[in-house]
Design a protein around this motif. Structure first.
Motif, mmCIF file in Angstrom:
data_model
loop_
_atom_site.group_PDB
_atom_site.id
_atom_site.type_symbol
_atom_site.label_atom_id
_atom_site.label_comp_id
_atom_site.label_asym_id
_atom_site.label_seq_id
_atom_site.Cartn_x
_atom_site.Cartn_y
_atom_site.Cartn_z
ATOM 1 N N LEU A 29 17.897 3.465 -18.560
ATOM 2 C CA LEU A 29 18.574 4.046 -17.396
ATOM 3 C C LEU A 29 18.474 5.572 -17.434
ATOM 4 O O LEU A 29 18.166 6.222 -16.454
ATOM 5 N N ILE A 30 18.732 6.147 -18.626
ATOM 6 C CA ILE A 30 18.754 7.612 -18.710
ATOM 7 C C ILE A 30 17.328 8.165 -18.693
ATOM 8 O O ILE A 30 17.086 9.245 -18.194
ATOM 9 N N GLY A 31 16.394 7.366 -19.194
ATOM 10 C CA GLY A 31 15.031 7.902 -19.346
ATOM 11 C C GLY A 31 14.189 7.791 -18.088
ATOM 12 O O GLY A 31 13.280 8.588 -17.868
ATOM 13 N N VAL A 32 14.488 6.850 -17.229
ATOM 14 C CA VAL A 32 13.564 6.592 -16.101
ATOM 15 C C VAL A 32 13.590 7.730 -15.075
ATOM 16 O O VAL A 32 12.611 7.960 -14.366
ATOM 17 N N GLY A 33 14.686 8.497 -15.053
ATOM 18 C CA GLY A 33 14.814 9.560 -14.041
ATOM 19 C C GLY A 33 13.686 10.576 -14.126
ATOM 20 O O GLY A 33 13.098 10.965 -13.117
ATOM 21 N N ARG A 34 13.337 10.934 -15.353
ATOM 22 C CA ARG A 34 12.296 11.965 -15.559
ATOM 23 C C ARG A 34 10.961 11.510 -14.974
ATOM 24 O O ARG A 34 10.330 12.216 -14.179
ATOM 25 N N SER A 35 10.550 10.276 -15.288
ATOM 26 C CA SER A 35 9.228 9.851 -14.777
ATOM 27 C C SER A 35 9.305 9.536 -13.291
ATOM 28 O O SER A 35 8.311 9.674 -12.582
ATOM 29 N N ALA A 36 10.487 9.169 -12.792
ATOM 30 C CA ALA A 36 10.614 8.904 -11.341
ATOM 31 C C ALA A 36 10.418 10.206 -10.565
ATOM 32 O O ALA A 36 9.733 10.249 -9.545
ATOM 33 N N ARG A 37 10.978 11.300 -11.128
ATOM 34 C CA ARG A 37 10.860 12.598 -10.447
ATOM 35 C C ARG A 37 9.397 13.043 -10.407
ATOM 36 O O ARG A 37 8.869 13.369 -9.344
ATOM 37 N N THR A 38 8.703 12.996 -11.540
ATOM 38 C CA THR A 38 7.299 13.465 -11.545
ATOM 39 C C THR A 38 6.454 12.574 -10.634
ATOM 40 O O THR A 38 5.581 13.050 -9.926
ATOM 41 N N THR A 39 6.764 11.277 -10.631
ATOM 42 C CA THR A 39 5.985 10.359 -9.782
ATOM 43 C C THR A 39 6.158 10.721 -8.308
ATOM 44 O O THR A 39 5.169 10.829 -7.571
ATOM 45 N N ALA A 40 7.392 10.952 -7.874
ATOM 46 C CA ALA A 40 7.630 11.286 -6.455
ATOM 47 C C ALA A 40 6.909 12.589 -6.095
ATOM 48 O O ALA A 40 6.283 12.685 -5.025
ATOM 49 N N SER A 84 24.371 2.602 -24.988
ATOM 50 C CA SER A 84 24.830 3.995 -24.886
ATOM 51 C C SER A 84 25.986 4.056 -23.891
ATOM 52 O O SER A 84 26.089 3.200 -23.024
ATOM 53 N N PRO A 85 26.861 5.069 -24.011
ATOM 54 C CA PRO A 85 28.016 5.144 -23.112
ATOM 55 C C PRO A 85 27.583 5.439 -21.688
ATOM 56 O O PRO A 85 26.445 5.853 -21.450
ATOM 57 N N ALA A 86 28.495 5.239 -20.740
ATOM 58 C CA ALA A 86 28.175 5.381 -19.313
ATOM 59 C C ALA A 86 27.504 6.728 -19.038
ATOM 60 O O ALA A 86 26.437 6.776 -18.410
ATOM 61 N N GLU A 87 28.080 7.819 -19.591
ATOM 62 C CA GLU A 87 27.542 9.144 -19.219
ATOM 63 C C GLU A 87 26.114 9.331 -19.745
ATOM 64 O O GLU A 87 25.384 10.171 -19.259
ATOM 65 N N ALA A 88 25.688 8.489 -20.689
ATOM 66 C CA ALA A 88 24.299 8.635 -21.179
ATOM 67 C C ALA A 88 23.450 7.482 -20.650
ATOM 68 O O ALA A 88 22.465 7.081 -21.261
ATOM 69 N N SER A 89 23.895 6.892 -19.554
ATOM 70 C CA SER A 89 23.124 5.754 -19.000
ATOM 71 C C SER A 89 23.069 5.882 -17.487
ATOM 72 O O SER A 89 23.285 4.921 -16.750
ATOM 73 N N SER A 90 22.833 7.090 -17.037
ATOM 74 C CA SER A 90 22.928 7.304 -15.586
ATOM 75 C C SER A 90 21.569 7.543 -14.948
ATOM 76 O O SER A 90 20.692 8.165 -15.548
ATOM 77 N N LEU A 91 21.484 7.068 -13.707
ATOM 78 C CA LEU A 91 20.295 7.337 -12.900
ATOM 79 C C LEU A 91 20.447 8.727 -12.272
ATOM 80 O O LEU A 91 21.555 9.280 -12.275
ATOM 81 N N PRO A 92 19.370 9.276 -11.712
ATOM 82 C CA PRO A 92 19.476 10.630 -11.142
ATOM 83 C C PRO A 92 20.534 10.708 -10.040
ATOM 84 O O PRO A 92 20.706 9.775 -9.281
ATOM 85 N N GLY A 93 21.223 11.816 -10.007
ATOM 86 C CA GLY A 93 22.101 12.128 -8.869
ATOM 87 C C GLY A 93 23.549 11.716 -9.025
ATOM 88 O O GLY A 93 24.437 12.383 -8.543
ATOM 89 N N TRP A 94 23.782 10.553 -9.704
ATOM 90 C CA TRP A 94 25.187 10.082 -9.723
ATOM 91 C C TRP A 94 25.495 9.450 -11.067
ATOM 92 O O TRP A 94 24.961 8.397 -11.389
ATOM 93 N N ILE A 101 7.319 -1.343 -5.260
ATOM 94 C CA ILE A 101 7.447 -2.790 -5.524
ATOM 95 C C ILE A 101 8.376 -2.978 -6.718
ATOM 96 O O ILE A 101 8.026 -2.658 -7.849
ATOM 97 N N GLY A 102 9.577 -3.497 -6.422
ATOM 98 C CA GLY A 102 10.583 -3.705 -7.487
ATOM 99 C C GLY A 102 11.812 -2.856 -7.198
ATOM 100 O O GLY A 102 11.684 -1.636 -7.056
ATOM 101 N N GLY A 103 12.971 -3.524 -7.126
ATOM 102 C CA GLY A 103 14.204 -2.797 -6.765
ATOM 103 C C GLY A 103 15.250 -2.789 -7.865
ATOM 104 O O GLY A 103 16.442 -2.804 -7.619
ATOM 105 N N GLY A 104 14.783 -2.749 -9.127
ATOM 106 C CA GLY A 104 15.719 -2.564 -10.247
ATOM 107 C C GLY A 104 15.964 -1.073 -10.431
ATOM 108 O O GLY A 104 15.650 -0.266 -9.547
ATOM 109 N N GLN A 105 16.480 -0.693 -11.616
ATOM 110 C CA GLN A 105 16.818 0.715 -11.837
ATOM 111 C C GLN A 105 15.644 1.644 -11.632
ATOM 112 O O GLN A 105 15.798 2.750 -11.119
ATOM 113 N N SER A 106 14.441 1.199 -12.014
ATOM 114 C CA SER A 106 13.268 2.087 -11.878
ATOM 115 C C SER A 106 12.937 2.323 -10.411
ATOM 116 O O SER A 106 12.682 3.462 -9.996
#
Ligand code: FAD
Length: 362
Positions: free
Chosen positions: A336-347, A57-67, A13-18
């Motif tokens: 943006l950079i931080g959510v990837g870690r918790s998204a991975r453990t959640t999945a 933060s600059p683009a390279e430090a604001s990325s979602l997983p994968g791209w 539920i929710g289609g933002g970056q998270s």
């Protein structure tokens, strides 16, 4: 709209970056899932935000997983703008063909058998697991002050501030000592007379400390905590990053804050020493709380809109996760950079859970 509930293993539920970060990892589980988003376009709350808002933060430090987020072609030196984040999230969801349905607003979630029923304004879903990624932007917080309802001037929250244009020549009070308060003060002080009100003296990070440093400090803290040691106190994500607009405000000597007023009068505020001051507009940069009202029927949402979690997993009900709401759902998870870690453990946790779980439907 089909009348019988659509059945799916997982509803996000929710289609933002998270939500996108969770979807990126759910794709690998082979489980059926859908992302329901109330927004009419991709980008989550990056579609709001003021015109001059830039990432800290600059683009390279604001990325979602994968791209990795592409560097801004135009202003290389600058950090990405709000629009560049929206463009990135838009491309991200089509790049990974994430199953998003929008606009769909979830009205309520209830337990149904050993799964969940999800009622929305466009039909209902039945799921074995629910991951919430609704963020906080739709739930601004304004602290109560005596006299607030008598005030005849304009009040707006940072969540709805767009640009300083219509404040030109006004007397404007900016309440709140975080990044939003500092950046909006920097914006408005160029065209209006401003007073900055903060609970405590604001903490400015050194000029060379941006989101990257904050993130690596948060990672260090996280790793120290994992070893059971106590991390040394370092700046936190609430400290003010000296983005270009805030540095410009410093050079204009406007970065001075006063402690809060006693009460609000019909035309302004009354200070602790009894003096009154007229103000035309008050901008509340006083934060947000989690957008979890639709979970209230589950009886586990507290007065702050939070749910007891172990990491991102709800502790009081099975098959329910919360991602991206800030420190209580994983350090730096609202970035943006931080959510990837918790998204991975959640999945990973969802996949294990569904392995052991008798489905609510076959
Ligand atoms: P959101 O972007 O708010 O997305 C939530 C989605 O859920 C929205 O699309 C909403 O429509 C949907 N939704 C809500 N309720 C429902 C419902 N009932 N049913 C269906 N859908 C629903 N982070 C950084 O990494 N770098 C920065 O520089 C940075 N700067 C920031 C500056 C400001 C002013 C703010 C406020 C935040 C900033 N952040 C930054 C923090 C963070 O990146 C954003 O808050 C981000 O938008 C959080 O993403 P999210 O997906 O968790 O929530």
């Amino acid at each position: 709209i089909s009348l019988s509930p659509k059945e799916v293993d997982i509803v996000v539920i929710g289609g933002g970056q998270s939500g996108l970060a969770v979807g990126y990892f759910l794709r690998r589980t082979g489980r059926s899932f859908v992302i329901l988003d109330a927004g009419s376009a991709p980008g989550g709350s990056w579609n709001q935000g003021w015109d001059s808002l830039r990432l800290f933060s600059p683009a390279e430090a604001s990325s979602l997983p994968g791209w990795p987020m592409p560097r801004p072609a135009t202003d290389i030196g600058e950090f990405p703008s709000r629009q560049q984040v929206v463009d990135y999230l838009t491309q991200y969801e089509s790049r990974y063909k994430l199953p998003i349905e929008r606009p769909v607003r979830v009205r309520q979630v209830t337990v149904s058998g050993n799964g969940y029923a999800i009622e929305t304004d466009r039909g209902s879903w039945q799921a074995n697991a629910v991951v919430n990624t609704t963020g906080t932007a739709s739930h601004p917080v304004v602290p109560p002050y005596p006299g607030q309802t008598d005030y005849t001037g304009v009040q707006l929250h940072s969540g709805s501030y767009r640009s300083p244009e219509d404040l030109a020549g006004q007397r404007v009070l900016i309440v709140g000592g975080g990044n939003s308060g500092a950046q909006i003060l920097a914006d408005v002080s160029r065209v209006a007379q401003t007073v900055w009100v903060t609970l405590n003296e604001p903490t400015f990070l050194p000029d060379d400390v941006d989101g990257r440093v904050l993130f690596s400090r948060a990672t260090e803290r996280y790793q120290t905590l994992q070893t059971g040691e106590t991390p040394k106190p370092t700046g936190n994500l609430g400290d003010i990053v000296m983005v270009p607009t805030v540095r410009d405000a410093r050079s204009r000597d406007v970065l001075h804050a006063v402690r809060p007023f006693e009460r609000i009068t019909r035309t302004g505020v009354q200070w602790a020493d009894g003096r009154t001051e007229d103000v035309d507009t008050i901008i509340w940069c006083t934060g947000f709380r989690p957008a979890t009202d639709y979970l209230r029927p589950l009886g586990i949402v507290d007065t702050q809109g939070r749910i007891a979690t172990d990491g991102t997993k709800a502790t009081q009900l099975p098959g329910l996760w919360l991602v991206g709401y800030g420190a209580w759902t994983g350090f730096a998870s609202a970035t943006l950079i931080g959510v990837g870690r918790s998204a991975r453990t959640t999945a990973d946790e969802v996949s294990t859970y569904l392995h052991q779980h008798t489905p609510a439907f076959t």
